[in-house]
Motif scaffolding. Structure first.
Motif, PDB file in Angstrom:
ATOM      1  N   ARG A 161      -6.083   1.426   3.907  1.00 43.64           N
ATOM      2  CA  ARG A 161      -5.402   0.430   4.052  1.00 43.64           C
ATOM      3  C   ARG A 161      -5.277  -1.089   3.417  1.00 43.64           C
ATOM      4  O   ARG A 161      -4.250  -1.533   3.047  1.00 43.64           O
ATOM      5  CB  ARG A 161      -5.917  -0.158   5.478  1.00 43.64           C
ATOM      6  N   ARG A 188      -1.171   5.298  -2.381  1.00 48.59           N
ATOM      7  CA  ARG A 188      -1.670   6.381  -1.406  1.00 48.59           C
ATOM      8  C   ARG A 188      -0.959   7.724  -1.822  1.00 48.59           C
ATOM      9  O   ARG A 188       0.275   7.432  -1.500  1.00 48.59           O
ATOM     10  CB  ARG A 188      -1.256   5.940   0.142  1.00 48.59           C
ATOM     11  N   THR A 230       0.923   1.702   8.117  1.00 46.94           N
ATOM     12  CA  THR A 230       0.498   0.670   7.267  1.00 46.94           C
ATOM     13  C   THR A 230       1.094  -0.718   7.746  1.00 46.94           C
ATOM     14  O   THR A 230       2.124  -0.614   8.176  1.00 46.94           O
ATOM     15  CB  THR A 230       0.649   0.840   5.786  1.00 46.94           C
ATOM     16  N   LYS A 263       0.962  -1.405   0.094  1.00 48.44           N
ATOM     17  CA  LYS A 263      -0.119  -0.139   0.192  1.00 48.44           C
ATOM     18  C   LYS A 263       0.793   1.083   0.010  1.00 48.44           C
ATOM     19  O   LYS A 263       1.125   1.761   1.062  1.00 48.44           O
ATOM     20  CB  LYS A 263      -0.624  -0.230   1.330  1.00 48.44           C
TER      21      LYS A 263
END
Length: 483
Positions: free
Chosen positions: A378, A286, A404, A251
């Motif tokens: 997440r 992200r 994360t 992520k």
């Protein structure tokens, strides 16, 4: 078309004569039928690899490298055929499929060349007349489990270091990209790889792949895929002390500082989030932006995303995701993000045009307004979806980047070298890029992550040799009376 297993140098249908439907991700139509292998099919492949091990491992590393270089030559000669297969099976635009084949060839060349090195060490001793050195020796049978996102690159990434070290291979192909594995196996045989050294099992992970993990004869497991499956592999294979290499999810944060080149940051953010339809473990999903430049960056990135062309023709920016199951999972997560307070800035749905409506497409999607604990903030969704987050300082950006369970890749865009190195040293990721995207591993560079992104091993690079070989220390004492 029926796509069989490849065992002992020939195509082998599944023992139970059961087949799975493989669908074209662009059209939704049935493309082929794939062997639905059983545990017994896998055990048969392992037995063949076991029988081939002695002769293959007895070859010198230089000779193994020469054979692998012949496979490289065959890949170059049939690069267009490999790319066409990838484009059809995975829904990649042709230029992306060709680029993947090129990357696989570079990977193969690198490890074929390792046959002339296969470095170990000479060591000193405190005992007079004693000389020591280490050598690399093969583990035995390598069970390789690959995903469909970059299928030929994943095959090369694992197969060539496993073979150059002297192991034999049973490859569990992805059920979403089965034919490219069979095509590679046929190509390798034609290039001179002995029968039984490289075998392919098709089918589902639960029935075919799991047997590789539990079979006592398989001494090393290399898996690229989800963290959930990776945890299971680590637990089960760990009980029998098999060596395990796991390259799992990500992520990955993409940080844009207030002194960044905004045009370049937008360019790399779009590539990180949307190339390969977001189906990268290293995707920049992200995007963390300083408040001072947030609106400017956001508006330009939204405009960029809305101008990306979906499809499988030359010049298209991204194709479909690989399966209907994946498409529906992504859409469900996007829908839930709206319930959690997110605002979808663009995309958020499947396209409705007649040309694309039957395929497994997702419009490039950007969502803002979610907190760090929201599902989409997440969860790795493995699609063309990214979240936008606002921060005021670099320490705040770092804290959010590290918030994360994953730790695979990261990128930061800034003109300040002090900021760049401060962040790169502290971000919890196995790869940190500056003024680039969140991806970009090369054959000689180690790739892997922290936390839920892996178990600490690194592939490729010379570090991959540590996965597929055992180090043996050999010492020799001179006999003084023979001098």
């Amino acid at each position: 078309m029926r796509i069989s297993n490849w065992i002992n140098g020939k195509e082998c249908p599944p023992q139970d004569d059961c087949w799975l439907d493989k669908f074209n991700p662009h059209s939704g139509e049935i493309l082929s039928q794939v062997a639905d292998s059983t545990a017994e099919d896998t055990r048969r492949a392992v037995s063949v690899a076991e029988a081939a091990f002695a002769a293959w491992s007895d070859l010198t590393p230089v000779r193994r490298g020469q054979i692998l270089m012949d496979i490289v030559a065959a890949m170059k000669g049939r690069a267009e055929e490999l790319a066409d297969c990838i484009a059809i099976e995975t829904g990649k635009p042709p230029q992306d499929a060709k680029g993947e084949v090129g990357a696989a060839i570079l990977q193969a060349e690198y490890f074929a060349g390792e046959g002339m090195r296969l470095y170990a060490r000479s060591l000193t001793s405190g005992t007079p007349g004693k000389y020591s050195h280490t050598v690399r020796q093969p583990r035995g049978i390598a069970g390789l489990i690959v995903p469909a996102n970059t299928p030929i690159a994943n095959i090369a990434w694992k197969t060539f270091p496993a073979l150059i070290c002297g192991n034999t291979v049973v490859l569990k192909a992805s059920e979403d990209a089965p034919r490219i594995a069979l095509l590679f196996a046929q190509l390798a045989k034609q290039a001179g790889l002995p029968d039984g050294v490289f075998n392919v099992i098709q089918g589902l992970g639960q029935s075919a792949g799991a047997t590789l993990v539990t079979d006592e004869r398989v001494s090393v497991i290399s898996f690229t895929g989800s963290t959930v499956v990776g945890r299971w592999i680590a637990e089960v294979a760990g009980r029998r002390l098999a060596r395990v290499s796991l390259e799992l999810g990500g992520k990955n944060p993409f940080v844009v500082c207030d002194d960044a080149d905004i045009e370049q940051a937008v360019h790399w953010a779009a590539l990180s989030a949307f190339s390969n339809a977001g189906q990268r473990c290293a995707a920049g999903s992200r995007i963390i932006v300083f408040k001072e430049v947030y609106e400017d960056f956001r508006d330009k990135l939204v405009a960029k995303a809305q101008n990306l062309k979906l499809g499988v023709a030359a010049g298209c920016d991204l194709g479909p995701v690989v399966s209907k199951r994946q498409q529906q999972s992504i859409l469900a997560v996007i829908e839930n993000s709206n319930r959690e307070g997110g605002t979808t800035l663009c995309g958020g749905a499947a396209p409705s045009t007649a040309e694309l409506s039957n395929g497994y497409y997702i419009q490039p999607t950007l969502v803002e307004g979610l907190n760090a604990h929201a599902e989409l903030s997440r969860k790795e969704v493995f699609g063309p979806v990214a979240t936008l987050h606002v921060v005021e300082t670099l320490p705040e950006a770092l804290a959010l980047a590290n918030a994360t369970e994953y730790g695979l890749t990261a990128a930061i865009h800034t003109r300040n070298v002090d900021r760049a190195m401060w962040f790169a040293q502290r971000v919890r990721a196995g790869v940190a890029n500056i003024n680039l995207g969140t991806y970009g591993s090369e054959p000689h560079m180690p790739f892997g992550g922290f936390g839920a992104s892996g178990n600490g091993t690194r592939e490729p690079g010379v570090e991959a040799l540590d996965v597929y070989s055992e180090l043996k220390n050999i010492s020799f004492l001179i006999r003084p009376n023979q001098i």
